[in-house]
Design a protein around this motif. Structure first.
Motif, PDB file in Angstrom:
ATOM      1  N   TYR A  56     -16.528 -12.922   6.789  1.00 38.40           N
ATOM      2  CA  TYR A  56     -15.620 -12.940   7.936  1.00 38.40           C
ATOM      3  C   TYR A  56     -14.147 -12.979   7.510  1.00 38.40           C
ATOM      4  N   VAL A 102     -11.611  -8.384  10.736  1.00 42.28           N
ATOM      5  CA  VAL A 102     -10.542  -8.150  11.703  1.00 42.28           C
ATOM      6  C   VAL A 102     -11.042  -8.538  13.093  1.00 42.28           C
ATOM      7  N   VAL A 103     -10.230  -9.299  13.820  1.00 37.24           N
ATOM      8  CA  VAL A 103     -10.528  -9.615  15.214  1.00 37.24           C
ATOM      9  C   VAL A 103      -9.846  -8.558  16.080  1.00 37.24           C
ATOM     10  N   VAL A 145      -7.303 -12.820  21.377  1.00 36.91           N
ATOM     11  CA  VAL A 145      -7.689 -12.319  20.061  1.00 36.91           C
ATOM     12  C   VAL A 145      -6.811 -12.914  18.962  1.00 36.91           C
ATOM     13  N   THR A 146      -5.513 -12.958  19.185  1.00 38.30           N
ATOM     14  CA  THR A 146      -4.626 -13.498  18.155  1.00 38.30           C
ATOM     15  C   THR A 146      -4.867 -14.991  17.937  1.00 38.30           C
ATOM     16  N   ALA A 163      -7.893 -15.171  15.735  1.00 40.40           N
ATOM     17  CA  ALA A 163      -7.513 -14.669  14.410  1.00 40.40           C
ATOM     18  C   ALA A 163      -6.714 -15.717  13.640  1.00 40.40           C
ATOM     19  N   ASP A 164      -5.804 -16.409  14.317  1.00 41.63           N
ATOM     20  CA  ASP A 164      -5.021 -17.462  13.665  1.00 41.63           C
ATOM     21  C   ASP A 164      -5.924 -18.602  13.207  1.00 41.63           C
ATOM     22  N   MET A 170      -7.488 -14.598   9.980  1.00 42.76           N
ATOM     23  CA  MET A 170      -7.895 -13.200   9.858  1.00 42.76           C
ATOM     24  C   MET A 170      -6.831 -12.291  10.451  1.00 42.76           C
ATOM     25  N   ASP A 171      -6.907 -11.021  10.112  1.00 39.95           N
ATOM     26  CA  ASP A 171      -6.047 -10.022  10.733  1.00 39.95           C
ATOM     27  C   ASP A 171      -6.579  -9.686  12.123  1.00 39.95           C
ATOM     28  N   PHE A 172      -5.737  -9.077  12.935  1.00 39.17           N
ATOM     29  CA  PHE A 172      -6.190  -8.640  14.248  1.00 39.17           C
ATOM     30  C   PHE A 172      -5.749  -7.207  14.489  1.00 39.17           C
ATOM     31  N   CYS A 232     -15.695  -6.141  11.872  1.00 36.69           N
ATOM     32  CA  CYS A 232     -14.845  -6.310  13.052  1.00 36.69           C
ATOM     33  C   CYS A 232     -15.525  -7.192  14.090  1.00 36.69           C
TER      34      CYS A 232
END
Length: 322
Positions: A162, A166-167, A178-179, A182-183, A187-189, A220
């Motif tokens: 994971y 990417v989220v 989503v952000t 991700a935070d 992870m990246d979004f 993803c």
């Protein structure tokens, strides 16, 4: 301190039993029936005078009957001199109608919030309201719990790769949600943007998807609060795979999954897994439509919120851990 009574409506008995078991308190008796003219009646089977009452009733496929059932239960407890009444609504009914989408449409979520208040509720506990503005619909205090910590823990424990994933948001409106995940997961979004061609309806075929972000060689997670009609997310998943994503997981809090949604997920090769919580009841018949469904139990979060509410403790702790 006041004694506690926990009642459950008929919308989601499985979740209500899990919550009661975690609290070590049996569900209080209540009976529900319909008259031949389809009017509903509710009878509380025990004294609630001056007691702390919690009524568990989630949205479900029988949304209107369950909503009326909730209102009658609240009013029955109010008329029986309950000390405080808390409505525990894991999925708040009509929450997708939280703003006017057309000139002469109703804001149904606000109307439901007002109805619950008029019935006699003193406090509301719910999870992942569809819009943050909805907390202003209520005249009574609202605790809007988050499924995010529980979902994040599931992803960390079950999906080893994971951290390099990417989220993904399937539209601009879900970007904040989503952000946030991700935070939490570091992870990246990314964002899948649907562009209309020639001013067409965004659901029609003559629109195209554009990916904002890099998913090449990465797993993803398409994230949303409510998963109902899955046509859009299936298209988004197919687009992510075409952009060289290695695998796509569909993640949501409330798995409404109307009609044959799970059948469509099963048939969509681009989606490896669909992850939802048990805030919304999913029948055995629906569960048999796919082998990809994973249901996360959030009864522990709801039970702890009830315990802390009864004891007068802060529930902000639940926003960060699960």
């Amino acid at each position: 301190m006041r004694k506690t009574k926990i009642f459950a409506g008929s919308s989601h008995p499985e979740l209500a039993s899990l919550i009661a078991d975690r609290l070590g308190i049996p569900l209080a008796p209540a009976s529900f029936r319909k008259f031949p003219n389809q009017e509903m009646t509710v009878e509380i089977g025990t004294s609630v005078r001056d007691e702390d009452v919690f009524i568990i009733q989630s949205g479900s496929a029988a949304v209107n009957d369950n909503l009326m059932e909730l209102l009658l239960m609240v009013n029955a407890c109010k008329m029986a001199s309950a000390g405080r009444i808390t409505a525990v609504l894991p999925y708040f009914p009509y929450s997708k109608q939280s703003k006017k989408k057309k000139v002469r449409s109703a804001i149904a979520a606000k109307l439901v919030a007002q109805m619950i208040g008029v019935a006699g509720v003193d406090h509301v506990i719910t999870m992942d309201l569809h819009g943050s503005q909805m907390q202003g619909f209520f005249s009574k205090p609202v605790d809007n719990l988050l499924a995010e910590p529980t979902i994040a823990r599931y992803i960390m424990e079950r999906i080893p790769e994971y951290s390099s994933g990417v989220v993904v948001s399937k539209n601009v409106g879900g970007a904040k949600r989503v952000t946030s995940l991700a935070d939490r997961l570091r992870m990246d979004f990314a964002l899948v943007h649907r562009e209309r061609l020639g001013g067409s309806d965004p659901d029609e075929e003559d629109s195209k998807l554009t990916l904002v972000g890099d998913v090449s060689g990465r797993v993803c997670f398409i994230v949303d609060d409510v998963i109902d009609d899955v046509h859009g997310v299936c298209e988004a998943a197919i687009h992510l795979v075409s952009c060289r994503a290695t695998r796509v997981h569909l993640v949501g809090t409330h798995g409404i999954l109307s009609d044959n949604a799970l059948h469509l997920v099963e048939a969509c090769d681009a989606i490896s897994e669909i992850i939802v919580t048990n805030t919304y009841p999913i029948s055995e018949e629906k569960r048999k439509m796919t082998r990809k469904l994973r249901v996360i139990d959030v009864s522990g979060v709801l039970a702890e919120a009830i315990r802390r509410t009864h004891n007068g403790e802060s529930i902000s702790y639940l926003f960060y851990t699960a």
